[in-house]
Design a protein around this motif. Structure first.
Motif, mmCIF file in Angstrom:
data_model
loop_
_atom_site.group_PDB
_atom_site.id
_atom_site.type_symbol
_atom_site.label_atom_id
_atom_site.label_comp_id
_atom_site.label_asym_id
_atom_site.label_seq_id
_atom_site.Cartn_x
_atom_site.Cartn_y
_atom_site.Cartn_z
ATOM 1 N N GLU A 313 0.830 -1.207 0.000
ATOM 2 C CA GLU A 313 0.000 0.000 0.000
ATOM 3 C C GLU A 313 0.864 1.256 0.000
ATOM 4 O O GLU A 313 0.506 2.274 -0.595
ATOM 5 C CB GLU A 313 -0.938 0.032 1.212
ATOM 6 C CG GLU A 313 -2.112 -0.929 1.130
ATOM 7 C CD GLU A 313 -1.786 -2.274 1.743
ATOM 8 O OE1 GLU A 313 -2.703 -3.084 1.896
ATOM 9 O OE2 GLU A 313 -0.610 -2.505 2.096
ATOM 10 N N TRP A 324 1.315 6.404 -1.684
ATOM 11 C CA TRP A 324 0.189 5.546 -1.334
ATOM 12 C C TRP A 324 -0.364 4.973 -2.637
ATOM 13 O O TRP A 324 -0.729 5.711 -3.548
ATOM 14 C CB TRP A 324 -0.868 6.359 -0.598
ATOM 15 C CG TRP A 324 -2.079 5.571 -0.259
ATOM 16 C CD1 TRP A 324 -3.281 5.583 -0.895
ATOM 17 C CD2 TRP A 324 -2.193 4.623 0.801
ATOM 18 N NE1 TRP A 324 -4.147 4.706 -0.308
ATOM 19 C CE2 TRP A 324 -3.505 4.099 0.742
ATOM 20 C CE3 TRP A 324 -1.326 4.171 1.779
ATOM 21 C CZ2 TRP A 324 -3.952 3.137 1.649
ATOM 22 C CZ3 TRP A 324 -1.778 3.220 2.665
ATOM 23 C CH2 TRP A 324 -3.074 2.721 2.593
ATOM 24 N N THR A 325 -0.390 3.661 -2.747
ATOM 25 C CA THR A 325 -0.723 3.031 -4.027
ATOM 26 C C THR A 325 -2.075 2.338 -4.041
ATOM 27 O O THR A 325 -2.507 1.874 -5.091
ATOM 28 C CB THR A 325 0.353 1.991 -4.397
ATOM 29 O OG1 THR A 325 0.357 0.942 -3.417
ATOM 30 C CG2 THR A 325 1.728 2.635 -4.474
ATOM 31 N N ALA A 326 -2.762 2.248 -2.898
ATOM 32 C CA ALA A 326 -3.977 1.428 -2.839
ATOM 33 C C ALA A 326 -5.229 2.191 -3.210
ATOM 34 O O ALA A 326 -6.290 1.584 -3.345
ATOM 35 C CB ALA A 326 -4.134 0.833 -1.442
ATOM 36 N N GLU A 330 -9.454 1.884 -0.324
ATOM 37 C CA GLU A 330 -8.867 0.759 0.407
ATOM 38 C C GLU A 330 -8.575 1.084 1.869
ATOM 39 O O GLU A 330 -8.025 0.263 2.566
ATOM 40 C CB GLU A 330 -7.557 0.342 -0.275
ATOM 41 C CG GLU A 330 -7.756 -0.361 -1.610
ATOM 42 C CD GLU A 330 -8.148 -1.808 -1.420
ATOM 43 O OE1 GLU A 330 -7.698 -2.438 -0.459
ATOM 44 O OE2 GLU A 330 -8.909 -2.311 -2.237
ATOM 45 N N LEU A 334 -6.701 -1.238 5.058
ATOM 46 C CA LEU A 334 -5.265 -1.033 5.209
ATOM 47 C C LEU A 334 -4.730 -1.624 6.484
ATOM 48 O O LEU A 334 -3.648 -2.164 6.531
ATOM 49 C CB LEU A 334 -4.953 0.469 5.241
ATOM 50 C CG LEU A 334 -5.265 1.173 3.950
ATOM 51 C CD1 LEU A 334 -4.903 2.626 4.086
ATOM 52 C CD2 LEU A 334 -4.501 0.527 2.849
ATOM 53 N N ARG A 360 -7.591 -6.139 -1.815
ATOM 54 C CA ARG A 360 -6.308 -6.791 -2.078
ATOM 55 C C ARG A 360 -6.296 -8.226 -1.548
ATOM 56 O O ARG A 360 -5.815 -9.150 -2.200
ATOM 57 C CB ARG A 360 -5.178 -5.993 -1.412
ATOM 58 C CG ARG A 360 -3.795 -6.577 -1.630
ATOM 59 C CD ARG A 360 -2.736 -5.663 -1.037
ATOM 60 N NE ARG A 360 -2.934 -5.466 0.392
ATOM 61 C CZ ARG A 360 -2.482 -6.304 1.327
ATOM 62 N NH1 ARG A 360 -1.842 -7.401 0.967
ATOM 63 N NH2 ARG A 360 -2.689 -6.061 2.601
#
Length: 391
Positions: A313, A324-326, A330, A334, A360
């Motif tokens: 994430e 922050w990639t989620a 999300e 997390l 995820r």
């Protein structure tokens, strides 16, 4: 751990200690921000020290008063796991700066040694005569005997060596009976505590002494016996004892008690914002969510951040920027498997059947997803590259 070891701190100590004044903490916010920027601070131990300034000052003042007045004083720090006991003692070590002030600092950790003594009192003795390096020395008997000569003099060292060798399990070089595997029983803790206390008195006569013990809960009784022995042996000497333990001290022990409470929200937020500084595209609800789940416990907060990094994430892009990639949707997943913030009985189900999983985790293969769903009933769940963890 990143702080200098007590053994390194003892090296080169001057013979005349100067009075202890107001100490300083080296790990500032600026130092933290500059440390390891190309790596990651979240997975390491280099994190800011927040929310414990009052406790640190109280602990430091107790030690300063005891050493300057030559009056032994013991402080028992207790609180739940991960609440910051070890970190507080680490910061105390930095504030005291024993290598600069001529203070002899002995530190005994809570972790079990594969080769050293199993109980606290002999482990204090081992640290006093040289630490774990003694057990790995080619000639441990001679090394310990030299340490005893420094403590009690050449005339008394052989007599003391007979007891020390039993407590530490060191074989005499004159003992040629290699086939003798008989296990020698450790003397009663009260006996060994009085013996170790007498040696600590000899050390305190040579200069100010601080004994820092990180004790597991099951060792609380042994530590109490040692403190009782030290109260008489170190009377009139510049000495102080700091104990860090989950359990509170027994009644009537005669020690100062310092209980660590959970961090207030504003301190937890300050810690989290510093850890996440420079991370781009963070969801607006992230800070509140993580702080809520940490419930004032710094270690729980760090565990959540480590989980985000291990799960991807929070990741560093090709340009070296942490992001922050989620995505904003999300946030619920997390910090775990999306279970309610209300405590639930072990084995109980979340409303609607199985616990809801973040996207995820929901993409895991069916056999793995079934394990995660079952584990989420018992706590916050993380899936780290094939390793399942439940908080």
């Amino acid at each position: 751990r990143n702080p200098p070891t007590p053994a390194a701190a003892r090296a080169g100590a001057p013979s005349r200690p100067r009075p202890m004044g107001r100490g300083g903490v080296r790990r500032t916010w600026e130092e933290f921000r500059e440390a390891g920027r190309a790596e990651t601070n979240l997975l390491g131990q280099s994190v800011p020290f927040v929310g414990r300034r009052t406790e640190l000052e109280s602990l430091y003042n107790a030690l300063r008063d005891a050493l300057n007045a030559k009056r032994v004083r013991s402080v028992w720090v207790h609180g739940e796991a991960g609440i910051g006991k070890t970190r507080l003692v680490d910061e105390l070590h930095r504030a005291v700066a024993p290598h600069r002030r001529g203070v002899h600092w002995l530190a005994v950790g809570a972790g079990e040694s594969l080769t050293g003594p199993a109980t606290i009192v002999p482990r204090v003795l081992l640290e006093l005569v040289g630490g774990d390096a003694v057990l790995h020395d080619a000639a441990p008997w001679q090394r310990v005997q030299a340490a005893l000569r420094d403590l009690v003099g050449a005339d008394h060292a052989p007599e003391f060596m007979q007891v020390v060798s039993l407590l530490l399990g060191i074989r005499s070089p004159h003992d040629t009976d290699e086939g003798n595997t008989q296990r020698i029983r450790e003397p009663p803790v009260e006996v060994s505590a009085r013996f170790v206390a007498s040696l600590l008195r000899s050390r305190a006569r040579q200069g100010p002494l601080v004994l820092a013990i990180e004790a597991p809960p099951e060792a609380a009784a042994d530590v109490s016996a040692l403190l009782a022995a030290l109260g008489g042996a170190l009377d009139g000497q510049p000495a102080a004892v700091v104990v860090a333990c989950r359990e509170p001290p027994s009644a009537g022990l005669g020690v100062d008690v310092l209980q660590l409470e959970p961090l207030v929200d504003q301190d937890a937020v300050a810690l989290l914002l510093q850890l996440l500084e420079g991370v781009e595209a963070l969801p607006s609800a992230l800070v509140e969510r993580v702080v809520e789940r940490a419930r004032g416990n710094p270690e729980r907060l760090l565990d959540q951040l480590r989980g985000m990094m291990a799960g991807g994430e929070i990741a560093r892009d090709d340009s070296g920027v942490w992001r922050w990639t989620a995505g904003g949707a999300e946030v619920e997943g997390l910090v775990g498997a999306g279970r309610s913030t209300q405590p639930r009985r072990p084995g109980a189900r979340a409303s609607g059947g199985l616990p809801r999983l973040p996207e995820r985790l929901a993409r895991l293969p069916a056999e793995h997803r079934a394990i995660v769903e079952a584990a989420a009933v018992f706590g916050t769940v993380f899936w780290f590259d094939g390793v399942l963890s439940v908080m």
